[in-house]
Design a protein around this motif. Structure first.
Motif, PDB file in Angstrom:
ATOM      1  N   THR A 255      60.106  42.794  43.544  1.00 42.45           N
ATOM      2  CA  THR A 255      59.006  43.576  42.997  1.00 42.45           C
ATOM      3  C   THR A 255      58.827  43.255  41.522  1.00 42.45           C
ATOM      4  N   VAL A 256      57.637  42.801  41.160  1.00 40.17           N
ATOM      5  CA  VAL A 256      57.326  42.459  39.774  1.00 40.17           C
ATOM      6  C   VAL A 256      56.406  43.537  39.210  1.00 40.17           C
ATOM      7  N   ILE A 257      56.789  44.116  38.091  1.00 42.00           N
ATOM      8  CA  ILE A 257      55.963  45.137  37.463  1.00 42.00           C
ATOM      9  C   ILE A 257      54.994  44.452  36.502  1.00 42.00           C
ATOM     10  N   ARG A 258      53.715  44.642  36.727  1.00 38.81           N
ATOM     11  CA  ARG A 258      52.692  44.044  35.873  1.00 38.81           C
ATOM     12  C   ARG A 258      51.952  45.137  35.104  1.00 38.81           C
ATOM     13  N   THR A 259      51.583  44.818  33.895  1.00 40.01           N
ATOM     14  CA  THR A 259      50.838  45.760  33.071  1.00 40.01           C
ATOM     15  C   THR A 259      49.369  45.735  33.463  1.00 40.01           C
ATOM     16  N   GLU A 260      48.727  46.873  33.424  1.00 42.13           N
ATOM     17  CA  GLU A 260      47.302  46.951  33.704  1.00 42.13           C
ATOM     18  C   GLU A 260      46.532  46.799  32.402  1.00 42.13           C
ATOM     19  N   TYR A 261      45.429  46.061  32.444  1.00 45.94           N
ATOM     20  CA  TYR A 261      44.658  45.784  31.237  1.00 45.94           C
ATOM     21  C   TYR A 261      43.194  46.193  31.413  1.00 45.94           C
ATOM     22  N   ALA A 262      42.613  46.674  30.323  1.00 44.21           N
ATOM     23  CA  ALA A 262      41.175  46.950  30.260  1.00 44.21           C
ATOM     24  C   ALA A 262      40.546  45.806  29.475  1.00 44.21           C
ATOM     25  N   ILE A 263      39.921  44.871  30.179  1.00 42.58           N
ATOM     26  CA  ILE A 263      39.340  43.678  29.550  1.00 42.58           C
ATOM     27  C   ILE A 263      37.857  43.929  29.307  1.00 42.58           C
ATOM     28  N   ASN A 264      37.454  43.936  28.045  1.00 41.94           N
ATOM     29  CA  ASN A 264      36.080  44.265  27.684  1.00 41.94           C
ATOM     30  C   ASN A 264      35.509  43.232  26.717  1.00 41.94           C
ATOM     31  N   PRO A 265      34.199  42.997  26.775  1.00 40.87           N
ATOM     32  CA  PRO A 265      33.572  42.099  25.804  1.00 40.87           C
ATOM     33  C   PRO A 265      33.383  42.804  24.466  1.00 40.87           C
ATOM     34  N   GLY A 266      33.456  42.036  23.383  1.00 38.31           N
ATOM     35  CA  GLY A 266      33.207  42.596  22.066  1.00 38.31           C
ATOM     36  C   GLY A 266      31.730  42.815  21.807  1.00 38.31           C
ATOM     37  N   GLY A 267      30.881  42.434  22.726  1.00 37.56           N
ATOM     38  CA  GLY A 267      29.435  42.603  22.623  1.00 37.56           C
ATOM     39  C   GLY A 267      28.771  41.914  23.791  1.00 37.56           C
ATOM     40  N   PRO A 268      27.487  42.085  23.981  1.00 37.72           N
ATOM     41  CA  PRO A 268      26.791  41.529  25.147  1.00 37.72           C
ATOM     42  C   PRO A 268      26.936  40.025  25.305  1.00 37.72           C
ATOM     43  N   ARG A 269      26.996  39.283  24.213  1.00 38.79           N
ATOM     44  CA  ARG A 269      27.034  37.824  24.329  1.00 38.79           C
ATOM     45  C   ARG A 269      28.310  37.312  24.980  1.00 38.79           C
ATOM     46  N   TRP A 270      29.356  38.153  24.994  1.00 39.71           N
ATOM     47  CA  TRP A 270      30.624  37.725  25.593  1.00 39.71           C
ATOM     48  C   TRP A 270      30.881  38.370  26.958  1.00 39.71           C
ATOM     49  N   ALA A 271      29.880  39.037  27.504  1.00 39.08           N
ATOM     50  CA  ALA A 271      30.065  39.772  28.758  1.00 39.08           C
ATOM     51  C   ALA A 271      30.444  38.847  29.911  1.00 39.08           C
ATOM     52  N   ASP A 272      29.815  37.670  29.997  1.00 34.98           N
ATOM     53  CA  ASP A 272      30.086  36.770  31.118  1.00 34.98           C
ATOM     54  C   ASP A 272      31.515  36.241  31.078  1.00 34.98           C
ATOM     55  N   VAL A 273      31.984  35.887  29.880  1.00 34.96           N
ATOM     56  CA  VAL A 273      33.349  35.379  29.755  1.00 34.96           C
ATOM     57  C   VAL A 273      34.353  36.483  30.074  1.00 34.96           C
ATOM     58  N   ALA A 274      34.106  37.678  29.548  1.00 37.57           N
ATOM     59  CA  ALA A 274      35.017  38.795  29.810  1.00 37.57           C
ATOM     60  C   ALA A 274      35.079  39.104  31.305  1.00 37.57           C
ATOM     61  N   GLN A 275      33.925  39.067  31.980  1.00 38.95           N
ATOM     62  CA  GLN A 275      33.902  39.346  33.418  1.00 38.95           C
ATOM     63  C   GLN A 275      34.661  38.275  34.190  1.00 38.95           C
ATOM     64  N   ALA A 276      34.440  37.006  33.821  1.00 35.48           N
ATOM     65  CA  ALA A 276      35.145  35.913  34.498  1.00 35.48           C
ATOM     66  C   ALA A 276      36.646  36.004  34.272  1.00 35.48           C
ATOM     67  N   PHE A 277      37.039  36.377  33.053  1.00 35.20           N
ATOM     68  CA  PHE A 277      38.468  36.505  32.741  1.00 35.20           C
ATOM     69  C   PHE A 277      39.084  37.664  33.524  1.00 35.20           C
ATOM     70  N   ALA A 278      38.370  38.779  33.598  1.00 33.28           N
ATOM     71  CA  ALA A 278      38.869  39.926  34.360  1.00 33.28           C
ATOM     72  C   ALA A 278      38.979  39.585  35.849  1.00 33.28           C
ATOM     73  N   ASP A 279      37.991  38.872  36.379  1.00 27.19           N
ATOM     74  CA  ASP A 279      38.036  38.470  37.789  1.00 27.19           C
ATOM     75  C   ASP A 279      39.231  37.560  38.059  1.00 27.19           C
ATOM     76  N   ALA A 280      39.468  36.601  37.144  1.00 26.70           N
ATOM     77  CA  ALA A 280      40.600  35.679  37.319  1.00 26.70           C
ATOM     78  C   ALA A 280      41.925  36.420  37.175  1.00 26.70           C
ATOM     79  N   ALA A 281      41.969  37.428  36.302  1.00 25.64           N
ATOM     80  CA  ALA A 281      43.190  38.219  36.146  1.00 25.64           C
ATOM     81  C   ALA A 281      43.498  38.986  37.419  1.00 25.64           C
TER      82      ALA A 281
END
Length: 316
Positions: A30-56
């Protein structure tokens, strides 16, 4: 002066939210993983943040709550310089660079500039009579032209640059004869390039890119510039050493995953992972380069005292 007000909410959360551990069973362990709230710093980074969250999530992490991570990039670093340090970068812990977005220098299809050498010769000889266009002043497109002018040996303060709110408006200006050349993300100019309305003189990356294999890099054109509109992940300023190391490990695992590489290919981004202390060192150099070109362009006061940027421990 262009300022940003939309980034504060993300890292303005009260320190760490409760970092929920999540379980993942691998080979009976059993591996304990931390939960993260991944958010964009503004609208222009929303796509990258979403892709990163999906990959996470695909890598086994839970997202949506827990320890906050903000995804932001070069425009925010420039804003910090322009606004005398009033930015996310004074309240963040560098974790990992994620991607680099390649910029292109473009001209109308009928431009007299047949090559970057033609354009460079004109910019060197008459920087004040070579109108340029791109995104808002002080942002990556403007920075790129500043670096190009400096690399050519032109008088950077004479550069005639007009910033527009969007690449679409910059394109209208270019095709309408208000600019001799424009700079912007390849992903934003792809349609105009594909239709033949504009031609690419050079790309900003160190190596040629697959979709423009016949277009030289600035380095190949004799301009010592390797540039991208990068995006990175940051944590709150008050991260513990343990929390920082855990977040860095998560970033490294996610950016090495097949899902992340596939997302980058689909979006046209260059995966450019660099984490931990190496990222912090690179970011310091990038901050110095950004400050220098903004100074050369006359956008910041050359007499202003040094500002202490992300992770600085020099006692400024």
């Amino acid at each position: 002066m262009h300022r940003r007000g939309f980034f504060a909410w993300s890292l303005g959360m009260a320190g760490f939210l409760a970092g929920c551990g999540t379980e993942r069973v691998t080979g009976g362990t059993t591996v304990i993983r931390t939960e993260y709230a991944i958010n964009p710093g503004g609208p222009r980074w929303a796509d990258v943040a979403q892709a990163f969250a999906d990959a996470a999530r695909a890598a086994g992490y839970r997202t949506g709550g827990g320890r906050p991570i903000t995804v932001t990039g070069l425009p925010e670093l420039a804003a910090a310089q322009l606004n005398n340090g009033q930015s996310l970068f004074n309240a963040a812990t560098p974790l990992s660079r994620l991607i680099g977005d390649v910029e292109v220098v473009v001209v109308p299809a009928g431009s007299p500039f047949k090559s970057f050498d033609d354009f460079g010769a004109q910019l060197l000889a008459q920087p004040g009579r070579t109108p340029l266009a791109g995104g808002p002043q002080g942002e990556p497109d403007h920075l790129l032209f500043g670096l190009i002018a400096k690399g050519l040996g032109a008088d950077t303060r004479q550069v005639d640059y007009t910033g527009y709110p969007s690449s679409g408006e910059a394109g209208v200006a270019l095709l309408g004869g208000k600019a001799a050349a424009a700079a912007g993300l390849f992903t934003d100019w792809r349609t105009g390039i594909g239709s033949g309305r504009v031609r690419v003189l050079a790309v900003s990356s160190a190596a040629r890119i697959p979709d423009l294999e016949d277009v030289p890099t600035l380095l190949e054109c004799g301009v010592r510039v390797d540039f991208s509109d990068w995006v990175a992940a940051f944590g709150p300023i008050d991260m513990t050493d343990e929390g920082r190391e855990s977040a860095i490990r998560m970033c490294e695992e996610v950016t090495a995953s097949p899902g992340w590489r596939a997302a980058c290919r689909a979006a046209g981004w260059i995966s450019a992972p660099l984490s931990g202390d190496d990222f912090g060192t690179w970011l310091g150099s990038e901050a110095e380069r950004t400050r220098a070109v903004l100074r050369d362009l006359g956008l910041i006061d050359t007499t202003r005292s040094t500002t202490c940027w992300v992770g600085c421990r020099n006692g400024h």
